[in-house]
Write a protein that holds these residues in place. Structure first.
Motif, PDB file in Angstrom:
ATOM      1  N   GLU A   8     -20.408 -11.011  -1.498  1.00 43.67           N
ATOM      2  CA  GLU A   8     -20.499 -11.577  -2.839  1.00 43.67           C
ATOM      3  C   GLU A   8     -21.225 -10.597  -3.750  1.00 43.67           C
ATOM      4  N   VAL A   9     -20.764 -10.511  -4.993  1.00 44.29           N
ATOM      5  CA  VAL A   9     -21.408  -9.641  -5.972  1.00 44.29           C
ATOM      6  C   VAL A   9     -21.529 -10.394  -7.286  1.00 44.29           C
ATOM      7  N   SER A  10     -22.458  -9.949  -8.094  1.00 48.16           N
ATOM      8  CA  SER A  10     -22.630 -10.508  -9.427  1.00 48.16           C
ATOM      9  C   SER A  10     -21.707  -9.797 -10.402  1.00 48.16           C
ATOM     10  N   LEU A  11     -21.195 -10.534 -11.361  1.00 51.17           N
ATOM     11  CA  LEU A  11     -20.313  -9.940 -12.356  1.00 51.17           C
ATOM     12  C   LEU A  11     -21.003  -8.792 -13.086  1.00 51.17           C
ATOM     13  N   SER A  12     -22.298  -8.938 -13.332  1.00 53.96           N
ATOM     14  CA  SER A  12     -23.020  -7.888 -14.059  1.00 53.96           C
ATOM     15  C   SER A  12     -23.120  -6.595 -13.266  1.00 53.96           C
ATOM     16  N   ALA A  13     -22.973  -6.679 -11.923  1.00 56.36           N
ATOM     17  CA  ALA A  13     -23.083  -5.478 -11.088  1.00 56.36           C
ATOM     18  C   ALA A  13     -21.804  -4.651 -11.085  1.00 56.36           C
ATOM     19  N   LEU A  14     -20.719  -5.171 -11.641  1.00 52.88           N
ATOM     20  CA  LEU A  14     -19.453  -4.439 -11.605  1.00 52.88           C
ATOM     21  C   LEU A  14     -19.429  -3.267 -12.577  1.00 52.88           C
ATOM     22  N   GLY A  15     -20.269  -3.314 -13.578  1.00 53.14           N
ATOM     23  CA  GLY A  15     -20.294  -2.226 -14.545  1.00 53.14           C
ATOM     24  C   GLY A  15     -19.121  -2.288 -15.509  1.00 53.14           C
ATOM     25  N   PRO A  16     -18.864  -1.188 -16.229  1.00 50.15           N
ATOM     26  CA  PRO A  16     -17.763  -1.181 -17.202  1.00 50.15           C
ATOM     27  C   PRO A  16     -16.418  -1.411 -16.513  1.00 50.15           C
ATOM     28  N   ARG A  17     -15.529  -2.082 -17.209  1.00 49.16           N
ATOM     29  CA  ARG A  17     -14.199  -2.370 -16.646  1.00 49.16           C
ATOM     30  C   ARG A  17     -13.170  -2.392 -17.766  1.00 49.16           C
ATOM     31  N   THR A  18     -11.921  -2.153 -17.364  1.00 49.03           N
ATOM     32  CA  THR A  18     -10.819  -2.072 -18.316  1.00 49.03           C
ATOM     33  C   THR A  18      -9.717  -3.040 -17.894  1.00 49.03           C
ATOM     34  N   ARG A  19      -9.224  -3.804 -18.831  1.00 45.51           N
ATOM     35  CA  ARG A  19      -8.161  -4.753 -18.503  1.00 45.51           C
ATOM     36  C   ARG A  19      -6.869  -3.991 -18.227  1.00 45.51           C
ATOM     37  N   ILE A  20      -6.234  -4.321 -17.069  1.00 42.16           N
ATOM     38  CA  ILE A  20      -4.989  -3.633 -16.718  1.00 42.16           C
ATOM     39  C   ILE A  20      -3.823  -4.607 -16.523  1.00 42.16           C
ATOM     40  N   GLY A  21      -4.093  -5.900 -16.589  1.00 43.53           N
ATOM     41  CA  GLY A  21      -3.000  -6.849 -16.424  1.00 43.53           C
ATOM     42  C   GLY A  21      -3.464  -8.272 -16.653  1.00 43.53           C
ATOM     43  N   THR A  22      -2.526  -9.120 -17.093  1.00 44.46           N
ATOM     44  CA  THR A  22      -2.809 -10.531 -17.331  1.00 44.46           C
ATOM     45  C   THR A  22      -1.683 -11.361 -16.749  1.00 44.46           C
ATOM     46  N   GLY A  23      -2.038 -12.429 -16.053  1.00 42.57           N
ATOM     47  CA  GLY A  23      -1.038 -13.309 -15.457  1.00 42.57           C
ATOM     48  C   GLY A  23      -1.321 -14.753 -15.783  1.00 42.57           C
ATOM     49  N   GLY A  24      -0.592 -15.652 -15.126  1.00 43.15           N
ATOM     50  CA  GLY A  24      -0.730 -17.067 -15.415  1.00 43.15           C
ATOM     51  C   GLY A  24      -2.060 -17.638 -14.994  1.00 43.15           C
ATOM     52  N   GLN A  25      -2.726 -17.026 -13.991  1.00 39.56           N
ATOM     53  CA  GLN A  25      -3.984 -17.569 -13.484  1.00 39.56           C
ATOM     54  C   GLN A  25      -5.212 -16.818 -13.950  1.00 39.56           C
ATOM     55  N   GLY A  26      -5.033 -15.604 -14.472  1.00 38.62           N
ATOM     56  CA  GLY A  26      -6.210 -14.855 -14.883  1.00 38.62           C
ATOM     57  C   GLY A  26      -5.878 -13.446 -15.302  1.00 38.62           C
ATOM     58  N   THR A  27      -6.918 -12.613 -15.347  1.00 42.03           N
ATOM     59  CA  THR A  27      -6.810 -11.244 -15.839  1.00 42.03           C
ATOM     60  C   THR A  27      -7.359 -10.285 -14.788  1.00 42.03           C
ATOM     61  N   VAL A  28      -6.720  -9.114 -14.659  1.00 40.69           N
ATOM     62  CA  VAL A  28      -7.143  -8.104 -13.688  1.00 40.69           C
ATOM     63  C   VAL A  28      -7.760  -6.931 -14.439  1.00 40.69           C
ATOM     64  N   TYR A  29      -8.924  -6.478 -13.934  1.00 45.08           N
ATOM     65  CA  TYR A  29      -9.656  -5.372 -14.559  1.00 45.08           C
ATOM     66  C   TYR A  29      -9.853  -4.236 -13.558  1.00 45.08           C
ATOM     67  N   ALA A  30      -9.732  -3.000 -14.039  1.00 45.51           N
ATOM     68  CA  ALA A  30     -10.091  -1.826 -13.244  1.00 45.51           C
ATOM     69  C   ALA A  30     -11.579  -1.548 -13.425  1.00 45.51           C
ATOM     70  N   LEU A  31     -12.249  -1.137 -12.346  1.00 46.15           N
ATOM     71  CA  LEU A  31     -13.676  -0.819 -12.412  1.00 46.15           C
ATOM     72  C   LEU A  31     -13.848   0.663 -12.707  1.00 46.15           C
ATOM     73  N   THR A  32     -14.529   0.962 -13.771  1.00 45.91           N
ATOM     74  CA  THR A  32     -14.706   2.360 -14.181  1.00 45.91           C
ATOM     75  C   THR A  32     -15.496   3.152 -13.148  1.00 45.91           C
ATOM     76  N   GLU A  33     -16.521   2.548 -12.558  1.00 44.06           N
ATOM     77  CA  GLU A  33     -17.409   3.273 -11.652  1.00 44.06           C
ATOM     78  C   GLU A  33     -16.877   3.367 -10.225  1.00 44.06           C
ATOM     79  N   ASP A  34     -15.889   2.556  -9.865  1.00 48.90           N
ATOM     80  CA  ASP A  34     -15.343   2.599  -8.513  1.00 48.90           C
ATOM     81  C   ASP A  34     -13.854   2.254  -8.570  1.00 48.90           C
ATOM     82  N   PRO A  35     -12.998   3.252  -8.735  1.00 49.99           N
ATOM     83  CA  PRO A  35     -11.564   2.995  -8.925  1.00 49.99           C
ATOM     84  C   PRO A  35     -10.853   2.461  -7.690  1.00 49.99           C
ATOM     85  N   ARG A  36     -11.554   2.341  -6.547  1.00 48.97           N
ATOM     86  CA  ARG A  36     -10.899   1.783  -5.357  1.00 48.97           C
ATOM     87  C   ARG A  36     -10.591   0.304  -5.517  1.00 48.97           C
ATOM     88  N   TRP A  37     -11.356  -0.380  -6.369  1.00 45.92           N
ATOM     89  CA  TRP A  37     -11.273  -1.833  -6.452  1.00 45.92           C
ATOM     90  C   TRP A  37     -10.871  -2.293  -7.843  1.00 45.92           C
TER      91      TRP A  37
END
Length: 538
Positions: A8-37
């Motif tokens: 489990e992680v806190s949302l604030s720990a994810l750092g900067p993020r960029t929106r890369i997609g939106t669907g019917g259930q939510g939105t997907v973001y790329a993590l600037t500091e760790d592109p693996r996830w």
């Protein structure tokens, strides 16, 4: 964030993020500091619907799959860590889709690099040529083989895909495995779902009202449908003969069996393995054809790439609510509670046993019974009004003493399973929302009913009463924990509940059911329940 992921992680720990997609259930973001996830954040309207306990089990599966863990993460964007904001689950982290599952394609608006969704392959050769896609029959067979092997692994791990469709299945043109699953939180793990199950239009099972969704049998049906449409170049056909021109006759036969309306007659994906391997050996690769004319005309009709809203829930919505039939235990309980003060007064007034006489206001005789210590009485039990007054007696009737909690247990055996039971809200759920509070009241009423063998259900069918009887037989349950709240198509909640016979959160012995709630002028109550099953205890 870098390094291994905690569960489990806190949302604030994810750092900067960029929106890369939106669907019917939510939105997907790329993590600037760790592109693996990447981070999938549920839309606000779905936050309360998430079954947090099941999502936790998805995450633990990826960490505890042993030698299968690496394979699982290589063929699916599997949830690997839960993300919370101020204690509430808002989404999860998952691997970023590998680059080999992206494809350069010629679209009417111009060339673009997109996710390589299998939906592009379910079209005619002319369409593929116009889009700059080259896929020969050998690649189709390899894609089908790898998808079958992936399904076999998932089923072995207790996972059913459920909404197996070309929107959430990707392909690779240059390396194996040639398939990759996305939207994995829509899958089902050991019979449980994070959100309500849905089916993509034109990819539904033949009898969606009668067949349970997200089972090995529904996966087998849709695997056969994929085989037919992949080789027919048609996104809507269900006729195995449509693929006969390009597909081996043994595979056509398997496809026909997979599309059988009877779930138990469908072959498992692993039963395709030998026939697929033989066909692959006999099918050489072919060179890409030359395109004679530039692409023209509109895109062919195909299902929207965005995940559709659910078209059917795992638990069928209950029938329209009619007049409610009260269970026999409610009448007994109400009558007994109404008479208890009188009974207590009569007993104290007519006690001719030797010893210290009982006087109003004196409490229990000292030296005879030691007053036990109990937690406060719960509130919100339907039909129960707590008496007011003091130890000197009922207000306005000083000669009539209030019964103690010990009196209740002695004088009213039916009261104990209701008065001394508790409904809890699992971690990660929004405890302050009006819907959660209403659900707690409904579950408390149902818990009392099953504990006294008088289930309060709108649906009084034989099936529903038998399901309630299963809970009664394995009770009473001092504790019920709400571990998920979701929304039915009519807007009413469906509540995932774990019933604990020990009340101490032991590791085994609990039972789980999904309660479909309905509403009337009195608020929410239980309309129907899913078949109870043994469960872990929260």
């Amino acid at each position: 964030m870098t390094g291994p992921l905690p569960p489990e992680v806190s949302l604030s720990a994810l750092g900067p993020r960029t929106r890369i997609g939106t669907g019917g259930q939510g939105t997907v973001y790329a993590l600037t500091e760790d592109p693996r996830w990447v981070y999938k954040e549920y839309a606000t309207r779905f936050v309360d619907d998430v079954d947090v306990a099941t999502l936790n089990r998805f995450v633990r599966l990826a960490a505890g799959a042993g030698p299968d863990a690496e394979t699982l993460l290589g063929l699916a964007a599997w949830p690997t860590a839960i993300v919370r904001k101020e204690g509430v689950v808002r989404g999860f982290l998952m691997p970023r889709v590998p680059d080999r599952f992206r494809v350069r394609i010629q679209l009417p608006r111009g060339p673009d690099t997109v996710l390589a969704q299998v939906q592009y392959l379910l079209n005619s050769d002319d369409y593929l040529l116009d889009r700059g896609l080259h896929i020969d029959d050998r690649m189709r067979l390899e894609l089908l083989r790898d998808t079958g092997e992936a399904l076999t692994l998932l089923h072995r791990l207790g996972v059913c895909v459920g909404d197996l469709s070309p929107n959430n299945l990707l392909f690779s043109l240059d390396s194996r495995p040639r398939c990759y699953f996305i939207d994995c939180d829509a899958m089902r793990l050991d019979g449980d779902s994070v959100l309500a199950q849905a089916e993509t239009p034109e990819w539904h099972v033949p009898d969606a009202d009668a067949e349970e969704l997200a089972t090995p049998a529904t996966d087998a049906y849709k695997f056969g449908l994929l085989a037919v449409r992949l080789f027919a170049g048609d996104q809507q056909t269900r006729d195995p003969d449509a693929a006969r021109r390009r597909l081996d006759r043994h595979l056509v036969t398997l496809a026909g069996r997979s599309l059988d309306p009877a779930p138990h007659l469908r072959p498992a994906p692993q039963e395709w393995s030998d026939a697929l391997e033989r066909s692959i050996r006999r099918t050489p690769p072919t060179a890409p054809p030359r395109r004679a004319v530039p692409p023209t005309g509109p895109e062919p009709t195909r299902p929207d790439a965005v995940r559709p809203d659910p078209v059917r829930l795992v638990v069928p919505a209950p029938a329209a609510a009619g007049p409610r039939r009260a269970g026999r235990g409610w009448g007994l309980l109400a009558a007994a509670l109404a008479a208890i003060a009188v009974m207590a007064g009569l007993i104290s007034a007519n006690d001719d046993s030797p010893g210290t006489p009982y006087r109003a206001g004196s409490g229990l005789p000292t030296g005879l019974v030691r007053q036990p210590s109990y937690p406060p009485l719960p509130t919100g039990i339907p039909g129960l009004t707590r008496p007011t007054g003091s130890s000197a007696g009922v207000t306005g009737l000083p000669g009539l003493p209030l019964p103690t909690r010990l009196d209740l247990e002695k004088l009213l055996p039916l009261a104990r399973p209701c008065l001394f039971s508790d409904v809890r809200v699992g971690s990660g759920l929004n405890r302050t929302s009006a819907r959660t509070k209403s659900s707690v009241v409904a579950v408390r009423g149902f818990l009392c009913g099953i504990n006294i063998d008088a289930p309060r259900l709108d649906d009084r069918s034989r099936t529903q009463l038998a399901r309630a009887a299963t809970l009664t037989k394995n009770g009473p349950f001092p504790v019920a924990t709400i571990i998920g709240v979701r929304t039915a198509t009519d807007g009413s909640p469906q509540v995932n509940v774990v019933f604990d016979p020990d009340g101490a959160g032991s590791s085994a012995g609990c039972w789980r059911s999904r309660l479909s709630l309905v509403t009337d002028d009195d608020g929410y109550h239980v309309g129907s329940i899913s078949a109870p099953a043994r469960s872990y205890c929260p």
